[in-house]
Structure formats: structure tokens, C-alpha cells
Design a protein around this motif. Structure first.
Motif, mmCIF file in Angstrom:
data_model
loop_
_atom_site.group_PDB
_atom_site.id
_atom_site.type_symbol
_atom_site.label_atom_id
_atom_site.label_comp_id
_atom_site.label_asym_id
_atom_site.label_seq_id
_atom_site.Cartn_x
_atom_site.Cartn_y
_atom_site.Cartn_z
ATOM 1 N N THR A 1 -8.299 7.977 8.056
ATOM 2 C CA THR A 1 -8.344 6.389 8.066
ATOM 3 C C THR A 1 -7.550 5.627 9.124
ATOM 4 O O THR A 1 -6.338 6.037 8.999
ATOM 5 C CB THR A 1 -7.948 5.851 6.816
ATOM 6 O OG1 THR A 1 -8.759 6.196 5.724
ATOM 7 C CG2 THR A 1 -7.773 4.330 6.871
ATOM 8 N N LEU A 2 -8.197 5.059 10.045
ATOM 9 C CA LEU A 2 -7.575 4.350 11.100
ATOM 10 C C LEU A 2 -6.804 3.099 10.509
ATOM 11 O O LEU A 2 -7.588 2.240 10.238
ATOM 12 C CB LEU A 2 -8.406 4.284 12.394
ATOM 13 C CG LEU A 2 -7.744 3.121 13.637
ATOM 14 C CD1 LEU A 2 -6.807 4.215 14.227
ATOM 15 C CD2 LEU A 2 -8.741 2.881 14.377
ATOM 16 N N ILE A 3 -5.525 2.886 10.589
ATOM 17 C CA ILE A 3 -4.805 1.869 9.861
ATOM 18 C C ILE A 3 -4.255 0.916 11.123
ATOM 19 O O ILE A 3 -3.952 -0.049 10.751
ATOM 20 C CB ILE A 3 -3.457 2.208 9.024
ATOM 21 C CG1 ILE A 3 -2.406 3.214 9.745
ATOM 22 C CG2 ILE A 3 -4.049 3.111 7.992
ATOM 23 C CD1 ILE A 3 -1.112 3.319 8.936
ATOM 24 N N ALA B 1 -2.982 0.486 4.399
ATOM 25 C CA ALA B 1 -1.824 1.534 4.059
ATOM 26 C C ALA B 1 -0.964 1.267 3.107
ATOM 27 O O ALA B 1 -0.222 0.212 3.066
ATOM 28 C CB ALA B 1 -1.083 1.703 5.433
ATOM 29 N N SER B 2 -0.937 2.086 1.970
ATOM 30 C CA SER B 2 -0.214 1.903 0.950
ATOM 31 C C SER B 2 -0.046 3.181 0.232
ATOM 32 O O SER B 2 -0.895 4.315 0.274
ATOM 33 C CB SER B 2 -0.525 0.721 -0.141
ATOM 34 O OG SER B 2 -1.763 1.194 -0.616
ATOM 35 N N ARG C 1 -3.025 6.790 11.886
ATOM 36 C CA ARG C 1 -4.121 7.614 10.882
ATOM 37 C C ARG C 1 -3.564 8.388 9.704
ATOM 38 O O ARG C 1 -2.278 8.674 10.024
ATOM 39 C CB ARG C 1 -5.141 8.335 11.548
ATOM 40 C CG ARG C 1 -6.092 7.809 12.701
ATOM 41 C CD ARG C 1 -7.038 8.971 13.326
ATOM 42 N NE ARG C 1 -7.747 8.360 14.369
ATOM 43 C CZ ARG C 1 -9.154 7.485 14.012
ATOM 44 N NH1 ARG C 1 -9.504 7.744 12.693
ATOM 45 N NH2 ARG C 1 -9.853 6.834 15.242
ATOM 46 N N LEU C 2 -4.266 8.211 8.636
ATOM 47 C CA LEU C 2 -3.731 8.919 7.488
ATOM 48 C C LEU C 2 -4.296 10.119 7.090
ATOM 49 O O LEU C 2 -5.450 10.282 6.957
ATOM 50 C CB LEU C 2 -3.969 7.784 6.307
ATOM 51 C CG LEU C 2 -3.234 6.413 6.512
ATOM 52 C CD1 LEU C 2 -3.436 5.493 5.152
ATOM 53 C CD2 LEU C 2 -1.660 6.513 6.670
ATOM 54 N N ASP D 1 6.057 7.091 2.810
ATOM 55 C CA ASP D 1 5.717 6.163 1.770
ATOM 56 C C ASP D 1 5.664 4.721 2.284
ATOM 57 O O ASP D 1 6.571 3.983 2.676
ATOM 58 C CB ASP D 1 6.853 6.143 0.761
ATOM 59 C CG ASP D 1 6.618 5.531 -0.595
ATOM 60 O OD1 ASP D 1 5.531 4.831 -0.712
ATOM 61 O OD2 ASP D 1 7.500 5.423 -1.506
ATOM 62 N N PHE D 2 4.296 4.289 2.159
ATOM 63 C CA PHE D 2 4.037 2.824 2.486
ATOM 64 C C PHE D 2 4.081 1.893 1.495
ATOM 65 O O PHE D 2 3.672 0.685 1.776
ATOM 66 C CB PHE D 2 2.655 2.724 3.087
ATOM 67 C CG PHE D 2 2.410 3.653 4.351
ATOM 68 C CD1 PHE D 2 2.585 3.031 5.578
ATOM 69 C CD2 PHE D 2 2.171 4.995 4.295
ATOM 70 C CE1 PHE D 2 2.438 3.561 6.817
ATOM 71 C CE2 PHE D 2 1.916 5.693 5.416
ATOM 72 C CZ PHE D 2 2.095 4.907 6.829
#
Length: 560
Positions: free
Chosen positions: A109-111, A135-136, A102-103, A78-79
Motif C-alpha cells: 500500500t502506497l501511503i 497508515a495505522s 509503502r507498507l 507502529d503507526f
């Protein structure tokens, strides 16, 4: 038929279990989500590929035997409303590598990208950090490991950091120094002449009255002023801009926004204790207010950067104090602007020149000024000598306690090296030990990045003295900075056409400069690049620092 109390309780318990299972399947994130903002052992992964675990000298187990392409994954992380950075505890007895965060999948997605250096041992632990973007909410987090051959590094734990509300404008961001010091006859400035464009304030001419190395690309300016130079190679008249015009400053900050530069360090020269007006100070303060206006209009940040060069050694501390209080804060209201940069909840200021052998100030005077700013809740950045840490060469020898009192250190490096190899040597001998020292002492670190330099028209020195190498030189510095684990940078400079360090739009080739005067053009090394190439390159450097693009030895920026 009656139900016994024992059977009744068993039925209730079974119903509760069934309900819990249904909740877990319907709302796994709500039930199981673990906060991204706590320290998470790398060994607590939910899935992995290629790695093994071993005991750590710091307790628990670490992820080990990591090769290129291996990964660990963590379900339901959890972001919250967003993460701004990541810290990772790592060790390597090899050359290290990178950790891609990554997500939701290995190609998601590269965060962030965290660079892991060699640390001298598989249990020689250091903490490396990187900025995070996009990132959220709740996700499966993948930590993908990349690098060369063989075992890369070990990982002990990681921790994300939440974004702060409005703070953190400097650390993890890319600023460019902004001179704003060019004038032209007819621009309405009280300076009344061609300041910085020429040697004597008369119109620039080919009779030795040219003071700048790079000719700007003037095609987008709405106001220009005719020089005494011959027409450009393409037949256009040789005209130049004035920084006194709001339209010019607007254009520069528009470019910062367009090309992904976070803000400007507004150069401020000539502080004194007197409020008596003169043309030079009036021009300087007018440009400062115009920079504030432009920063607000284009959603960029700015902070004041005092350059103490040439100040009176007898009263420079009081001069800066007076100028800050009377002019910067109270008269121009720069620090009350929503665009004024803050760090750790404090407004920022830079004092450039502290500790240099050829600038004014004793250690006691410098310490007094730094503490004066801190007492007012100001975050203090020091523009310090290259060799501040060793206290020799360009640094006075007794300034270590002064340097350690700063919130952020930004060592000057322009012209301290001039080739790719010497840039690499600078990384090993200066950048890496500097950064290690600042980390050990809780000081933020803002290295300087510069594209190349020359000032033959100003001083008669060599032409193309420190070649730009069509962006390779500037990118190598950024590559070295990022690979050291640093995500903050200062570009010298945005509009320094005088000494050839500008990144703002400039002449590509001989068609864009006067036919009767030498100027350094962007094709000097035989490669054609667009006039906005260095702005685009700066934007990619910012993306690199923020972990939005991977670390690569070659720059990703197209030449045209």
C-alpha cells in the motif's frame, strides 16, 4: 535432592529467557514495535538494497548513493491510530526524485509520496513533507526511491506525524473558490434579475447581453430558467441555473464530494458597517446559509473568504469586523457549523486583496484587521498579490511585515502565465522561492491552481485567451506544486463561468451551447473531453497532493 541457590537462579533466568523468546515470536509487534512518530535515523534500517552510508554534517550517518529502485525498510513500525503526514530530511546535488512510503512490501500500500528537490549539495539539508493516508497499526515500512539516472539524493531521517482530532482542514487539502453569485428572473431572489449571467439583469440574449464565457452543462439541475438565447445545438432550450436555489448549491457540493474536492472557500463581497437590508446583501447571505447547509449535507468543509475589492477605503476594516461579528458569526451562525473549516484548532478565514496595488488598505490597516481576527482565535489566510515577496508589480511595497503576520499565504496567479513553459518559469522564479520563504518564516503556503481563462463575452478581449490544453495546463501547475514539496492548493474557481475559470460541469462542444452566441467549449483545442473532466482532474490533483497517486508529468485523468 536439594538444588543449590546458584543453580536455582540459573534455572529461573533460563526460564525467563525462554519465555521472552516465545513472546518475541508470538507477539513481535507488541514487544519490538517502534513508534512512527519519533525522529528515526534513516541509517537504522532493518534491510536495504543498493544504498551506502556516509557521515552527515548534521551528525550521525545518512543514507547515500541512492539510485532509482533502491530502498530501505524498517520492521515493526507502529503507526498507532493513524498518521497524517511525514517529514523527511533530504539533500541532493542532482535533480532529486521521489520517496514512496509503502507498507509491508515494495509493492504494498502506497501511503505517501515525498518529492525531493535538488538542494545544491549532497549535504545541503532540507525537510520535505507530504500527506499520509491509510497508515495505522504495526507494519514493515518500505521507503522506495525513484527518479532519473545516477545518484538521486541523500536521506538523514524521517518522522511521521499523528492525525489531529478534527483540526487540519486546510493544510494538506484542496479547496475551490465558490462564487455562488448567479441569479435568474423568477428565482425568488430580491435581486430580481439575471445577475452575472447578463450585463444589465435582463435575460441573456445574443444582442450583446451575455456576460459569461462558459456555458454550463445544465442536464443535472432540477431548476432552470429560460433565457432569450436560441436553442442549443442539440435542440434543447437555452436555460440557466440560479445560485439562489438550494437545489443548485446542493448539486455543486454534491459534485465536490463525488469528485474528491475537500471544500469551498465561500466568496464574500460587500461588507459594510450598516445592517440596513438591501436585496443584494439579502441574496448574498441567503446563498451563504445554503452553502453551509450543502456542506453539512455532503460532508464538505467551507470557510469565509472576504474579497475586499471595491470596499470603501475609509472604513473597510471596520466593515469587515462588523460583518464578521454581526452576520457571519451571530446572525447566520456559519462558524458554529460542524462543516466550517478549522486549522490548528482555530476557525479559518481568508482576507483576499491584502496588499494589492488596486485594492483598499494601508499596511497598518491590514495589520490591524489580521491581529483583530487572531485575537479572537481565528486562523487567518491572506489572499495576496503574486509578487508579495518582492513587493513590486501587483504588490504595494511596504507590506512585508503584514504578509509575515499571516498564518497562511495564498498568492494570486490567475493569468500571470498562460503556457506550459511560462508555468515552469513561474515555478522556478516565483513558486519555489515563495515556498522557501514561507517555510523559513513558519507560514503555511496555499498556491492557486487555475484551468485556463478568457472573458471575451464580458470585455471583448481575445477568445480562449489562456487555453486549457485539455487539462495539460492545470496539471502542469499541480505537478510543479507537488514537485516543489507542497501538498496544499486552492482552485480558482469552482463556478466562475464569467471569466472562464470554472471547473464545474460545462459545455463540451457546439451541441451544448446556443446556436446564435459564442461560448468557449471544452473541445476548443481539438480534443474532446467530458463536461465533468475538470472536476475529475481536480480530484486527481487532490490525490496527488495527498500522496495517493504517484507524481507523473502527464495527468492520469481520462478525457472522457
Amino acid at each position: 535432592m536439594s538444588i543449590s541457590p546458584v543453580r536455582k537462579h540459573l534455572a529461573q533466568a533460563l526460564s525467563a529467557v525462554i519465555l521472552l523468546i516465545m513472546l518475541l515470536s508470538l507477539f513481535p509487534g507488541a514487544v519490538h514495535a517502534a513508534s512512527a512518530f519519533g525522529q528515526t535515523p534513516a541509517s537504522s534500517f532493518s534491510s536495504q538494497s543498493g544504498i551506502q552510508l556516509e557521515n552527515s554534517t548534521e551528525g550521525g550517518q545518512n543514507v547515500a548513493f541512492i539510485d532509482n529502485g533502491d530502498y530501505i525498510a524498517f520492521s515493526n513500525v507502529d503507526f498507532g491510530s493513524g498518521a497524517s503526514s511525514i517529514d523527511v530530511r533530504v539533500a541532493s546535488n542532482n535533480n532529486g526524485g521521489q520517496i514512496e512510503a509503502r507498507l509491508d512490501s515494495l509493492t504494498g500500500t502506497l501511503i505517501s509520496t515525498v518529492t525531493v528537490p535538488g538542494t545544491g549539495g549532497w549535504q545541503s539539508w532540507v525537510t520535505r513533507s507530504a500527506s499520509v493516508s491509510s497508515a495505522s497499526g504495526v507494519h514493515t515500512l518500505y521507503l522506495k526511491f525513484t527518479g532519473g539516472t545516477g545518484n538521486l539524493f541523500n536521506v538523514l531521517w524521517f518522522k511521521f506525524n499523528a492525525g489531529s482530532s478534527g483540526d487540519g482542514d486546510v493544510v494538506g487539502h484542496l479547496f475551490a473558490g465558490y462564487q455562488g453569485w448567479f441569479n435568474a428572473a423568477g428565482d425568488g431572489s430580491p435581486n430580481g434579475g439575471w445577475v452575472h449571467w447578463s450585463k444589465n439583469s435582463n435575460a441573456p440574449s445574443a444582442s450583446g447581453n451575455v456576460n459569461f464565457e462558459l456555458y454550463p452543462d445544465t442536464r443535472e439541475y432540477s431548476k432552470l430558467y429560460q433565457t432569450d438565447l436560441a436553442n442549443l445545438g442539440n435542440g434543447s432550450p437555452a436555460k440557466l441555473f440560479s445560485s439562489y436555489d438550494q437545489e443548485t448549491v446542493n448539486k455543486h457540493f454534491e459534485w465536490m464530494k463525488t469528485y474528491n474536492i475537500d471544500g469551498a472557500a465561500l466568496q464574500r463581497f460587500g461588507a459594510d458597517e450598516s445592517d440596513a437590508p438591501n436585496g443584494w446583501k439579502t441574496n448574498r447571505d441567503s446563498v451563504a446559509v445554503k452553502a453551509k447547509n450543502a456542506a453539512e449535507a455532503y460532508n464538505r468543509k467551507f470557510y469565509v473568504m472576504y474579497d475586499i475589492t471595491g470596499m470603501n477605503a475609509g472604513n473597510w476594516v471596520n466593515a469587515v469586523k462588523h460583518d464578521w461579528s454581526s452576520n457571519v458569526v451571530n446572525a447566520m451562525h456559519l462558524t458554529s457549523s460542524p462543516a466550517y473549516a478549522k486549522q490548528n484548532g482555530k476557525i479559518a478565514v481568508c482576507i483576499w486583496g491584502i496588499g494589492f496595488t488596486d485594492r483598499p488598505g494601508t499596511a497598518a490597516e491590514s495589520a490591524e484587521l489580521i491581529q483583530w481576527f487572531k485575537n479572537q482565535g481565528v486562523y487567518v489566510i491572506g489572499g495576496v498579490p503574486t509578487y508579495w515577496r518582492t513587493g513590486n508589480n501587483d504588490s504595494k511595497p511596504d507590506f512585508m511585515n503584514v504578509y509575515k503576520s499571516l498564518d497562511m499565504i495564498s498568492p494570486w496567479s490567475v493569468a500571470r502565465f498562460g503556457t506550459l513553459q511560462s508555468a515552469d518559469n513561474f515555478k522556478k522564479n516565483t513558486l519555489e522561492p515563495d515556498f522557501a520563504f514561507t517555510q523559513q518564516n513558519g507560514i503555511a503556503y496555499q498556491p492557486v491552481i487555475w484551468p485556463g481563462s478568457a472573458w471575451s463575452n464580458m470585455t471583448g478581449g481575445p477568445r480562449n485567451e489562456n487555453p486549457r490544453l485539455h487539462g495539460d495546463f492545470m496539471w502542469r501547475q499541480a505537478y510543479n506544486i507537488k514537485s516543489t514539496g507542497i501538498q496544499t492548493g486552492y482552485i480558482a474557481m469552482f463556478d466562475e463561468y464569467d471569466e472562464g475559470t470554472a471547473i464545474a460541469k460545462m459545455a463540451e462542444n457546439s451541441s451544448m451551447i446556443p446556436t446564435n452566441q459564442y461560448f468557449l467549449t471544452l473541445d476548443a483545442d481539438g480534443v474532446s473531453v467530458s463536461s465533468d473532466f475538470y472536476l475529475r482532474l481536480a480530484g486527481d490533483i487532490n490525490r496527488l497532493f495527498k500522496g495517493q497517486i504517484p507524481l507523473t508529468a502527464e495527468h492520469p485523468t481520462s478525457h472522457r
